[in-house]
Design a protein around this motif. Sequence first.
Motif, short mmCIF file in Angstrom:
data_model
loop_
_atom_site.label_atom_id
_atom_site.label_comp_id
_atom_site.label_asym_id
_atom_site.label_seq_id
_atom_site.Cartn_x
_atom_site.Cartn_y
_atom_site.Cartn_z
N ASN A 449 83.61 62.48 31.57
CA ASN A 449 83.27 63.13 32.84
C ASN A 449 82.98 62.16 33.99
OD1 ASN A 449 82.97 66.22 32.27
ND2 ASN A 449 81.98 65.22 30.53
N PHE A 450 82.51 60.94 33.66
CA PHE A 450 82.11 60.01 34.72
C PHE A 450 82.64 58.59 34.53
CE2 PHE A 450 78.89 63.36 34.55
CZ PHE A 450 78.94 63.81 35.86
N GLY A 451 83.50 58.38 33.55
CA GLY A 451 84.11 57.07 33.37
C GLY A 451 83.39 56.15 32.41
N GLY A 452 82.16 56.47 32.02
CA GLY A 452 81.44 55.64 31.06
C GLY A 452 80.09 55.21 31.58
N VAL A 453 79.40 54.38 30.77
CA VAL A 453 78.07 53.92 31.14
C VAL A 453 77.91 52.41 31.03
CG1 VAL A 453 77.01 56.11 30.44
CG2 VAL A 453 77.12 54.22 28.79
N MET A 454 78.96 51.72 30.58
CA MET A 454 78.87 50.26 30.44
C MET A 454 79.12 49.58 31.77
SD MET A 454 80.71 49.43 26.79
CE MET A 454 80.45 47.67 26.99
N PRO A 455 78.18 48.76 32.26
CA PRO A 455 78.35 48.12 33.56
C PRO A 455 79.51 47.11 33.55
CG PRO A 455 76.05 48.07 32.84
CD PRO A 455 76.86 48.48 31.66
N PHE A 456 80.36 47.23 34.54
CA PHE A 456 81.49 46.31 34.75
C PHE A 456 81.40 45.87 36.21
CE2 PHE A 456 85.91 45.26 35.78
CZ PHE A 456 86.30 44.53 34.67
N GLU A 457 81.02 44.62 36.43
CA GLU A 457 80.69 44.15 37.78
C GLU A 457 81.69 43.10 38.27
OE1 GLU A 457 78.29 45.24 39.68
OE2 GLU A 457 76.93 46.32 38.34
N ILE A 458 81.96 43.16 39.56
CA ILE A 458 82.76 42.14 40.23
C ILE A 458 81.85 41.47 41.25
CG2 ILE A 458 84.85 41.63 41.53
CD1 ILE A 458 85.39 42.95 38.82
N LEU A 492 87.94 52.76 34.07
CA LEU A 492 86.86 52.46 35.01
C LEU A 492 86.46 53.69 35.82
CD1 LEU A 492 88.18 49.04 36.37
CD2 LEU A 492 86.45 49.40 34.61
N SER A 493 85.19 53.75 36.14
CA SER A 493 84.67 54.85 36.94
C SER A 493 84.96 54.61 38.42
CB SER A 493 83.16 54.96 36.74
OG SER A 493 82.50 53.85 37.37
N LYS A 494 84.53 55.54 39.24
CA LYS A 494 84.56 55.36 40.69
C LYS A 494 83.68 54.17 41.05
CE LYS A 494 82.92 57.67 44.87
NZ LYS A 494 82.36 58.92 45.43
N PRO A 495 84.15 53.28 41.94
CA PRO A 495 83.34 52.10 42.28
C PRO A 495 82.19 52.44 43.24
CG PRO A 495 85.34 52.13 43.59
CD PRO A 495 85.44 53.30 42.64
N ILE A 496 81.18 51.61 43.20
CA ILE A 496 80.12 51.65 44.21
C ILE A 496 80.05 50.24 44.79
CG2 ILE A 496 77.72 52.23 44.70
CD1 ILE A 496 77.58 53.71 42.11
N SER A 497 80.09 50.15 46.10
CA SER A 497 80.12 48.84 46.75
C SER A 497 79.66 48.97 48.19
CB SER A 497 81.55 48.28 46.72
OG SER A 497 82.40 49.09 47.52
N ALA A 498 79.63 47.85 48.88
CA ALA A 498 79.29 47.86 50.31
C ALA A 498 80.31 48.69 51.08
CB ALA A 498 79.26 46.43 50.84
N VAL A 499 81.57 48.68 50.63
CA VAL A 499 82.61 49.47 51.29
C VAL A 499 82.30 50.96 51.18
CG1 VAL A 499 85.04 50.17 51.13
CG2 VAL A 499 84.43 47.75 51.09
#
Length: 814
Positions: A449-458, A492-499
């Motif tokens: 439903n939300f792409g997962g819970v494991m953090p994947f960071e750039i 991957l889930s929807k990203p969250i970023s400054a953009v």
Amino acid sequence: MLSKVGREILRYRGTIGVLFLIITAFFGWKASQIELSYSYPRALPKDDSANIVYEKFKELFGEDGNVLVMGFTDRNFYELKKFNGWYDLAERIKTIEGIQDVLCIPKVYSLQRNDSLMRFDVEPVVRQKPKTQEELDSLKTAIEALPFYSNLIYNKETGATLMAVSFEKKTLDSKARLAIVKQIEEEATAYANANGIDMHFSGMPFIRAKFATKIAEEMQMFLILAIVVVVILLYIFFRSLTSVFVSIVVCLVGVVVSVGTIVLMGYKINVLSGLIPPLILVIGVPNCIFIINKYGEELLFHGNKVKALARTIEKVALSNFLANVTTAIGFGVFYFTNSVILVEFGIVAAINVMTTYLIAHILLPVIYSYLPAPSARSTKHLKGKNIHRALELIDHLVHNHRKKIYLVIALLLGFSAWGMTKIQVIGFLVDDLPKRDKIYTDLRFFEQNFGGVMPFEIMIDTRRENGVFSGNARTLYKIKAFQKEMEKFPELSKPISAVEVLKFVYQSYKEGNPKFFVLPGSMELKKLTDYTSGMKAKDNRLYSFLDSTRRYTRVSFQMADIGSKKMKDLIARVQPKIDTIFNFDKETKAWEPDSLRYDVKITGHSLTFLKSNDYLFHHLFVSLVIAIVLIVLIGMVLFRSVAIIVLSKIPCLIPLVITAGIMGFMDIHFKPSTILIFSIAFGIASDGTIYILAEYRNQLRKSPRHEVKKAISRTVRGIGISMIYTNIILFFGFAIFAASSFGGTVALGILISVTLLVSLLTNLILLPCILLSLEKRKYVKAMMQEPLINIIDEEEDIDLDKLEIKRRRDEGSE
């Protein structure tokens, strides 16, 4: 020397007994202070490049695995009772000490443009619980007009919604986390029951809390199971409650010391160190068996209790010492992995294997010295018909069917080699749990439903101050292009970023119109930054994605637990896109000059998990090689013949190959929790080799003509009983770990049990066959050479022929 040690132990038995009481009390006191580890175990060394990047990321942006999520699917969520109940639940959770923030549908925020103060005011969309359905319907329209939250806290297509609960750092790595997680779970479950929905929980804080609770419960369970198994088997073997009681007391002292050692060394209980107490109990029992059996043999031979105890120490102490050294090596080589969790496990286990050896060889004789001599019934097992028939059968096979034995072994090895080709090197975050475990099924809910819970960071380093916003927002547009490419990856889930935050801000700047949820042009961006700079730090969501100098920024994804193999493939596909988007100029079709280049790193818990898997896999193989080399060197100290030592290791290596074949056929993956099996099993299996070679040389020396065949027969019949007893104990002792909830622990228990059972057969059958094949004079002469360390004083050792005469006399007198 050992005869003197034995006499001194018996001479000062009272003092030694009191000393052991004091030592046990001290370690018991330390053991009472044991604590669980609440932080995620660090597998990578501090100087590893991936670990350095991850620590830098956490220094700039904080912990990435601090969010507990809970959610459910209900297309009728916007009913007054359900919505208001979810609102109240969020309010209660937010007041819990140690909780940093709560995000869910009733707690979403919007930005209101404040032209007079040139800033945005953060306003809750839901200011208070709606009183009517019409009011709630209006709120629903307002919430769904904010695309920022779509697929972040709700999925319109599936009807799923979640609540994200952020933990404070100090709470995340403390005991308080367990109580908080339990309280949240109870509150959420009550809400679910009241509304007839199925609540799901996940996120790193939840998974780690559940793992910690399971570890504590299983540590106690394994210890109880180990005691029960050992008591039953010892009674079956010895038919003596005294022997059982004494053995258990000695081994429990070792357990208390082992737990106390963990505390003294500043360690805590984790998924591996929690196995140490039952392991020490099980591994300590063979010492007791060899001592008790030798004591019984001595009593049968001359009937003097004190002399029997002294000679028992003299005859078994050194051989047991070397056998325990090989076992300790199997654990100790984990030191060379340089992984914190394995180093702690290896050091504590190795130290306490040797400590338990000392306890058994000092405390057992002291206790028996105060007890009456065992009755004839207690030593009856030494003359048991069934076990002697089994040893006679083994002896017959060795002498008459050697070629067939070699053929069977060769076929088994070929079949196992085929199985090994089927093994996959792969690990998952929760593959240690059964597929039906709620932690596992709940994780799948959030992945679907939300792409997962494991953090994947750039993590993006612009390499200049204010680099995120300078240069006509060049960095932001590159991030936008990168996010667009990442939409092609379903893992991957929807990203969250400054953009994403700026898109949200721009929508608010344009009076909340959803069509303006876009990244604006550079002129409009300048206006936005004028407004956002006037916001309070705690309200400005941009600060979560920027460092104080605005040199660094991040793009955060959540990802599915796709396993280390697919993770490698994902990174291999993502990295070229990072390089191209951030450091390749499409207009000039050339790489950017150094002054304009970005330093972009993939990091987060997901990557460190993958790197940890690879690192441990490699270093555990290295540790196995080190264990083999060290144990071979020990063998060369005892038996000064390279050919004999190398060939004698074959019976210890064959079980490892067979076990690897079983793993292939049963689809058990190579991963850290299964690779460590081989070092442990090899160390324990090598014990049998030492016992047989030592006894074989002893029998050769006692034989007037150094007759190999006769020496082999006496070796098999003389040492076989104790070896069978100890391996049965070890088999069932390790098998108790099959009751674990963790797949790695289950595999460790079952596979080591199988390996040790096979090693018993190879040591008792194959090794004598090899020794018979080496009956040429030069090999016999090599075995007869004086070792650097004498295991047994052959001059005073028991003559088996005389022992048989003594037995017959005893049987006749009965």
